[in-house]
Design an enzyme around this catalytic site. Structure first.
Site, PDB file in Angstrom:
ATOM      1  N   SER A 147       0.194   2.973   7.557  1.00  0.00           N
ATOM      2  CA  SER A 147       0.343   4.301   8.146  1.00  0.00           C
ATOM      3  C   SER A 147      -0.993   5.030   8.211  1.00  0.00           C
ATOM      4  O   SER A 147      -1.069   6.151   8.673  1.00  0.00           O
ATOM      5  CB  SER A 147       1.333   5.116   7.330  1.00  0.00           C
ATOM      6  OG  SER A 147       0.823   5.301   6.026  1.00  0.00           O
ATOM      7  N   ASN A 181       0.815  -1.206   0.000  1.00  0.00           N
ATOM      8  CA  ASN A 181       0.000   0.000   0.000  1.00  0.00           C
ATOM      9  C   ASN A 181       0.856   1.267   0.000  1.00  0.00           C
ATOM     10  O   ASN A 181       1.055   1.890  -1.042  1.00  0.00           O
ATOM     11  CB  ASN A 181      -0.946  -0.032   1.204  1.00  0.00           C
ATOM     12  CG  ASN A 181      -2.094   0.928   1.063  1.00  0.00           C
ATOM     13  OD1 ASN A 181      -1.971   1.931   0.364  1.00  0.00           O
ATOM     14  ND2 ASN A 181      -3.209   0.648   1.698  1.00  0.00           N
ATOM     15  N   ASP A 182       1.394   1.620   1.135  1.00  0.00           N
ATOM     16  CA  ASP A 182       2.142   2.875   1.242  1.00  0.00           C
ATOM     17  C   ASP A 182       3.331   2.941   0.279  1.00  0.00           C
ATOM     18  O   ASP A 182       3.673   4.018  -0.213  1.00  0.00           O
ATOM     19  CB  ASP A 182       2.651   3.067   2.677  1.00  0.00           C
ATOM     20  CG  ASP A 182       1.504   3.253   3.661  1.00  0.00           C
ATOM     21  OD1 ASP A 182       0.434   3.695   3.209  1.00  0.00           O
ATOM     22  OD2 ASP A 182       1.686   2.951   4.843  1.00  0.00           O
ATOM     23  N   VAL A 183       3.955   1.791  -0.004  1.00  0.00           N
ATOM     24  CA  VAL A 183       5.175   1.798  -0.811  1.00  0.00           C
ATOM     25  C   VAL A 183       4.903   2.067  -2.290  1.00  0.00           C
ATOM     26  O   VAL A 183       5.839   2.224  -3.070  1.00  0.00           O
ATOM     27  CB  VAL A 183       5.949   0.467  -0.671  1.00  0.00           C
ATOM     28  CG1 VAL A 183       6.370   0.247   0.776  1.00  0.00           C
ATOM     29  CG2 VAL A 183       5.134  -0.709  -1.167  1.00  0.00           C
ATOM     30  N   VAL A 184       3.620   2.109  -2.681  1.00  0.00           N
ATOM     31  CA  VAL A 184       3.292   2.447  -4.071  1.00  0.00           C
ATOM     32  C   VAL A 184       2.398   3.681  -4.123  1.00  0.00           C
ATOM     33  O   VAL A 184       1.780   3.956  -5.142  1.00  0.00           O
ATOM     34  CB  VAL A 184       2.593   1.270  -4.803  1.00  0.00           C
ATOM     35  CG1 VAL A 184       3.573   0.152  -5.083  1.00  0.00           C
ATOM     36  CG2 VAL A 184       1.410   0.760  -4.016  1.00  0.00           C
TER      37      VAL A 184
END
Lengths: 101, 462
Positions: free
Chosen positions: B428, B387-390
């Site tokens: 996050s 999720n957050d990493v993309v």
């Protein structure tokens, strides 16, 4: 071992540790952390000598705990590192090995 | 006399061999091709050092030593063999904490006995003991948090001041002992009590996402404590191994912090990690669902597919299904790569371990730097539990807590397929703008089930 020689050993060992890890790819960060965790399991040797020279019940108790903890560090560090690294293989080396977990 | 001298030489020579084996082993562990042999070399070194120490002159209490080693080794072997790969980070923390505790115990025995005679040795012993004790209790807390035993991060006003006071109290006791002002057992006890509380108090406020950096830091600290103990005990193997790990661990900690776009000071003295959750107002558009059959067709006729796995995939234990799917695609002539963000998984490199467990060869796996340019030529990016990493917000939205974090450019692929359990936000708590893009389709469902459906869909294409 004089103080200044000890200091030289400390300095050279510190550089060695830094250099050995300096170019490690991210894919190996977790196993390498585990591997270095295993290496400081050498504390077992010191704990054995400390317990071997303990006299009072207090010293023996703390020494016993020290050896016990150190043995967990060394053995546990080895087992999990070996388990992780065993799984790393290249596609050029052929398919999955039968014994692979 | 000469027999004793000969024995001493043999012990020292064995320790030297151990130190060499450790360094060679660590060097080999830093490449995937030789890594497996590296741990075996280091293991032989450990075995040699342990066996030869039984012959150390002037020792007694052998039954106690044997019993402690047997109990510790059996417990560690049993727990190490059965721990799941997903739980590896906290297991490393646990074993590392034990090493720190052992280093503290050695220093404690020396200090209670009045063994560290000179000022220099006494100083090294108290510092080694202090660091070891902090690493012990801190690692225990880190284990508890990642294992889910400690659910919330304890934060309150004046926490940093309390930590400073604890540190000051520990240092005061350390100074009393090192300067031989007061070497009574009460002072020794005080040093370790304050150090243990400090480790707990330092680690409690740190959030789960930052924990890998903290574990790595405690690993380096344990190494340093072992090295310092080595000076006290005149043991060259401990000095070299401990110092090497102290230095290597410090570098590894910096690399991890950098990979997570966090500074070490930030990790230790601020409480992000599990807070975040800025305003999500900037995201517009709608989520567009897709069926597995359509995704199967898209993947089967693609030239190049990049898979972006996240921790969600590992939690669902879907890596085996996903690899099965990828093997089908590879048989059809599709180029498949896995793109790994440094913080995919619970710590840098953790996702590689999880993929390796499923049998994915490491040369199909690429780092962020290697793969990011390739997304533009990919027909599909398959996002599984990441999720957050993309999240492209990290590139553009200065108000976002993840602003500035390097991300995988999955949004630049021609099609983006997101496999996701529900519509919730990421680790996050930040809304993901990628999910709302025109070229993005959502495949809802558990990653394991979705993987099985995709396998069927690709097979159905024929």
């Amino acid at each position: 071992m004089t103080g200044i020689v000890a200091l030289y050993i400390f300095m050279l060992a510190a550089f060695t540790g830094y250099e050995v890890i300096a170019r490690v790819p991210v894919i190996l960060h977790t196993p390498l952390m585990s591997g270095s965790n295993f290496v400081h399991g050498i504390v077992l040797v010191g704990a054995m000598v400390a317990l071997g020279n303990a006299h009072t019940p207090l010293e023996k108790t703390i020494g016993f705990i020290g050896v016990l903890l150190a043995a967990v560090n060394a053995m546990g560090g080895y087992v999990v590192t070996e388990r992780m690294l065993e799984m790393f293989k290249s596609s050029r080396a052929g398919g999955p090995r039968p014994g692979a977990r | 006399m000469s027999a004793l001298a000969g024995r001493d030489t043999l012990i020292q020579a064995s320790y030297f061999v151990t130190a060499v084996l450790f360094i060679v082993g660590l060097k080999r562990m830093s490449s995937p091709v030789t890594a497996r042999s590296g741990i075996i070399w280091a293991g032989i070194g450990m075995l040699v050092a342990t066996l030869v120490t039984f012959a150390y002159p002037g020792m007694s209490n052998y039954p106690l030593i044997g019993a402690a080693i047997a109990v510790g080794a059996v417990f560690a072997w049993w727990s190490g063999k059965r721990v799941a790969m997903t739980n590896m980070p906290q297991m490393i923390a646990l074993y590392n904490g034990m090493g720190g505790g052992a280093a503290a115990a050695i220093a404690a025995v020396e200090l209670y006995r009045g063994g560290a005679a000179g000022y220099g040795e006494a100083t090294l012993a108290v510092i080694g003991g202090l660091i070891g004790a902090v690493s012990f209790s801190g690692s225990a807390i880190a284990f508890g948090k990642l294992q889910g035993l400690i659910k919330r991060s304890l934060r309150f006003r004046g926490q940093q001041i309390l930590n400073l006071l604890l540190l000051a109290a520990a240092l005061l006791h350390a100074a009393l002992l090192a300067g031989h002002f007061n070497t009574s057992p009460h002072v020794v006890t005080g040093l370790f009590v304050f150090a243990l509380i400090l480790g707990i108090s330092m680690t409690l406020p740190i959030g789960g996402a930052d924990m890998p950096v903290v574990i790595s830091l405690y690993n380096a600290l344990t190494g340093l404590a072992v090295g310092l103990d080595g000076f006290v005990m005149h043991n060259a193997a401990m000095i070299v191994a401990g110092t090497v790990v102290g230095a290597a661990g410090t570098l590894l900690t910096q690399l991890m912090a950098k990979a997570m776009n966090r500074s070490l000071g930030n990790v230790l003295f601020s409480g992000f990690g599990d807070t975040g959750g800025g305003p999500a107002g900037s995201v517009t558009g709608s989520l567009k669902p897709i069926e597995a059959a359509d995704v199967g067709v898209m993947l089967a006729f693609a030239q190049k597919v990049i898979v972006v796995p996240g921790y969600g995939m590992a939690v669902a234990q879907a890596q085996h299904k996903i690899w099965e799917l990828c093997q089908l695609l590879i048989e059809r002539g599709v180029t498949v790569r896995f793109a790994i963000h440094p913080v995919a998984g619970r710590m840098p490199g953790h996702m590689n371990v999880l993929l390796a467990e499923a049998g994915v060869p490491y040369d199909l796996i690429a780092d962020l730097d290697e793969i990011n340019a390739e997304f533009e030529t990919a027909d599909a990016a398959l996002i599984i539990g990441a999720n957050d990493v993309v999240n492209p917000v990290a590139r553009t939205d200065k108000s976002s807590p993840i602003y500035g974090m390097p991300i995988l450019n999955a949004d630049r692929a021609k099609n983006v397929i997101v496999i996701k359990r529900g519509q919730g936000a990421g680790f996050s708590g930040i809304e993901n703008a990628l999910f709302y893009l025109d070229n993005t389709r959502m495949l809802y469902g558990d990653a394991q089930k979705a993987g099985a459906e995709l396998i069927q869909a690709v097979k159905a294409v024929g």
